[in-house]
Design a protein around this motif. Sequence first.
Motif, short mmCIF file in Angstrom:
data_model
loop_
_atom_site.label_atom_id
_atom_site.label_comp_id
_atom_site.label_asym_id
_atom_site.label_seq_id
_atom_site.Cartn_x
_atom_site.Cartn_y
_atom_site.Cartn_z
N ALA A 42 0.81 -1.21 0.00
CA ALA A 42 0.00 0.00 0.00
C ALA A 42 0.85 1.27 0.00
O ALA A 42 0.40 2.30 -0.49
N ARG A 43 2.06 1.22 0.50
CA ARG A 43 2.88 2.43 0.54
C ARG A 43 3.69 2.63 -0.74
O ARG A 43 4.44 3.60 -0.85
N ARG A 44 3.54 1.73 -1.72
CA ARG A 44 4.21 1.92 -3.00
C ARG A 44 3.43 2.90 -3.87
O ARG A 44 2.27 3.22 -3.60
N THR A 45 4.05 3.34 -4.93
CA THR A 45 3.35 4.19 -5.89
C THR A 45 2.37 3.34 -6.70
O THR A 45 2.49 2.11 -6.75
N LEU A 46 1.44 4.01 -7.36
CA LEU A 46 0.46 3.27 -8.15
C LEU A 46 1.11 2.46 -9.27
O LEU A 46 0.73 1.29 -9.48
N PRO A 47 2.09 3.00 -10.02
CA PRO A 47 2.75 2.15 -11.02
C PRO A 47 3.46 0.93 -10.41
O PRO A 47 3.46 -0.15 -11.00
N GLU A 48 4.05 1.11 -9.23
CA GLU A 48 4.71 -0.02 -8.58
C GLU A 48 3.71 -1.08 -8.14
O GLU A 48 3.97 -2.29 -8.24
N ILE A 49 2.54 -0.64 -7.65
CA ILE A 49 1.50 -1.60 -7.26
C ILE A 49 1.01 -2.36 -8.50
O ILE A 49 0.85 -3.58 -8.47
N TRP A 50 0.79 -1.64 -9.57
CA TRP A 50 0.33 -2.29 -10.81
C TRP A 50 1.34 -3.32 -11.29
O TRP A 50 0.97 -4.40 -11.73
N ARG A 51 2.63 -2.99 -11.21
CA ARG A 51 3.67 -3.92 -11.64
C ARG A 51 3.67 -5.16 -10.77
O ARG A 51 3.82 -6.29 -11.25
N TYR A 64 -5.46 -3.42 -2.03
CA TYR A 64 -4.20 -2.69 -1.94
C TYR A 64 -4.36 -1.25 -2.44
O TYR A 64 -3.77 -0.31 -1.87
N LEU A 65 -5.13 -1.07 -3.50
CA LEU A 65 -5.36 0.29 -4.00
C LEU A 65 -6.13 1.12 -2.98
O LEU A 65 -5.84 2.30 -2.77
N LEU A 66 -7.10 0.50 -2.34
CA LEU A 66 -7.85 1.19 -1.29
C LEU A 66 -6.93 1.59 -0.15
O LEU A 66 -6.96 2.74 0.32
N MET A 67 -6.08 0.66 0.30
CA MET A 67 -5.19 0.96 1.41
C MET A 67 -4.12 1.98 1.00
O MET A 67 -3.65 2.76 1.84
N HIS A 68 -3.72 1.97 -0.26
CA HIS A 68 -2.81 3.01 -0.74
C HIS A 68 -3.44 4.38 -0.53
O HIS A 68 -2.79 5.32 -0.07
N GLY A 69 -4.72 4.50 -0.87
CA GLY A 69 -5.42 5.76 -0.67
C GLY A 69 -5.53 6.13 0.80
O GLY A 69 -5.39 7.30 1.17
N VAL A 70 -5.78 5.12 1.65
CA VAL A 70 -5.89 5.39 3.09
C VAL A 70 -4.57 5.92 3.64
O VAL A 70 -4.54 6.92 4.37
N ALA A 72 -2.06 7.27 1.98
CA ALA A 72 -1.71 8.56 1.39
C ALA A 72 -2.54 9.68 1.99
O ALA A 72 -2.02 10.75 2.29
N ALA A 73 -3.84 9.44 2.16
CA ALA A 73 -4.71 10.47 2.71
C ALA A 73 -4.34 10.84 4.14
O ALA A 73 -4.51 11.96 4.58
N SER A 74 -3.83 9.90 4.88
CA SER A 74 -3.47 10.15 6.28
C SER A 74 -2.01 10.56 6.44
O SER A 74 -1.54 10.69 7.56
N ARG A 75 -1.33 10.67 5.30
CA ARG A 75 0.10 11.00 5.32
C ARG A 75 0.89 9.95 6.08
O ARG A 75 1.91 10.24 6.72
N GLY A 76 0.39 8.70 6.05
CA GLY A 76 1.06 7.61 6.76
C GLY A 76 2.34 7.17 6.11
O GLY A 76 3.13 6.45 6.72
N LEU A 77 2.58 7.61 4.86
CA LEU A 77 3.81 7.18 4.20
C LEU A 77 5.04 7.67 4.93
O LEU A 77 6.09 7.04 4.89
N ALA A 78 4.94 8.82 5.58
CA ALA A 78 6.09 9.37 6.28
C ALA A 78 6.02 9.15 7.78
O ALA A 78 6.89 9.57 8.52
N ALA A 79 4.97 8.47 8.24
CA ALA A 79 4.80 8.27 9.67
C ALA A 79 5.57 7.06 10.14
O ALA A 79 5.86 6.15 9.38
N PRO A 80 5.95 7.02 11.43
CA PRO A 80 6.56 5.81 11.97
C PRO A 80 5.63 4.63 11.82
O PRO A 80 4.41 4.76 11.85
N VAL A 81 6.20 3.45 11.66
CA VAL A 81 5.39 2.26 11.44
C VAL A 81 4.44 2.02 12.60
O VAL A 81 3.31 1.60 12.42
#
Length: 488
Positions: A42-51, A64-70, A72-81
């Motif tokens: 989910a934390r990958r980019t959309l092209p990486e998920i598609w690949r 996975y696409l839904l969780m990618h949006g979740v 990204a919307a919460s700025r969780g990509l830069a948050a601690p795990v």
Amino acid sequence: MRFSARVAVGVLAPMGAMLALGLWGLDRGAMWRDESATYLVARRTLPEIWRLLGTVDAVHGLYYLLMHGVLAASRGLAAPVGDTETLLRAPSLLAAVGTAGLVAALGHRLTGRARVGLWAGLLYAATPIVSHYAQEGRPYALVATGAAAATLLLVRAAERHTAGGWAGYGAVAAVTVLLNACAALLLAAHAATLALARAPRRTWRGWAAAAGGVVAVLAPLLLVSAGQADQVAWIAEPRYPQVKALLYGFAGPSGLVLAVNLALMGVALARPLPPATPLPLPAVALPLALVPPLLLFAASQQEALFHPRYVFFALAGVPLLAAAGAEWVASRMAWRRPVALVGAAAIGLAFLWQFPLHQRERALSSRADNLAAAAAELGRVTRPGDAVLYAPAYERRLALAYPRPVAHLRDVALQAPGPPSGTLYGREVGPRELARRLAPLDRVWLVSEPGPPHGPKPTALTARGFRPGPSLCLADGKLTLYVRQERP
């Protein structure tokens, strides 16, 4: 379904109960292996998920696409795990809350009795296996929501016979099967419902058109995922113990609760309540509870796929039947006014009876492994300059999910990380390159499955002059230090 305060309470009370139960222990402090897959993809980019979906796990692509949006919307990509673990489970929790409300709405709509809906929704929320999937960063709670919503829309479409009604049913069912292909078994359950209810031809025509659309949507996913069958190769052919476990999970799991549930379900089937819709409650609930597990069990005799997670959506039929049976019993009593509260209190007692099981679901030991603890232990025992080998490659998930404790280790077999290589855990070097990389090293930690190390990587270590030293056992793995013998 006429709206009233009683109906609102009958729907909202189970949703509130499910929310409270889902929030209790939601943050267990660690991801397990399946949740780590959600996090990594989910934390990958959309092209990486598609690949990735072209090579592995296409069946979970929509999730996975839904969780990618979740994320990204919460700025969780830069948050601690640690902050992300709870976030990964939030959609499942909200889905479980919604399913409890949908089960309650189904109970009321099918019988016209608000307390049937109230009891069915509360029974659903109080079932320990519901909390299990409500607190897991995987798609199964969302599939259950889609199945319950599609079933409610089926009832509505069978009443009104409008093109829009069947289109809505088909759309929800299509999204549900895209979340997990095994949810296509829901169509078979609904076909059985129409057969038991002796539905007229126009109902069959509407359902067939909607179901055909769902199959058309699902077909490309099945074609792609057919080449990724290794993802479920670990599932064993089901036997009686698996069937018994599913029965207890759906209608128990305490023996006393199971007995009461089965008795009430028997009453619902032997003494059905007057239907409030063209589809009686037993005709809806019994196929929902039985058909998907039975079909998956039969199919698994050829190719093993039988697992509770894949038919979890079928559980909704059990509390509907039990609540209908309880309503028939209650309707024979002289003291009718407080019956709704008495029934709710009985469900509360069942919850207290099974309280240790609910506690167990919220413990770290309720999942197969603890990646945070494994990464921390690996980081504790290693030192700068050490190297690490993951055997098999998916053991690398602990370092990918919790990279900080092991950042000082050299991943000696890794050729390309997962995102650019279109894999979950990265692409590894071949035997010759691995031997070349091992040549200058003196200490290598092997992260392996439980049991004696085996496979090409331990063999490569011993062939290069390494000998196994101290070992540490993890929850579902093993750390072994390989030290090179004195160089000539």
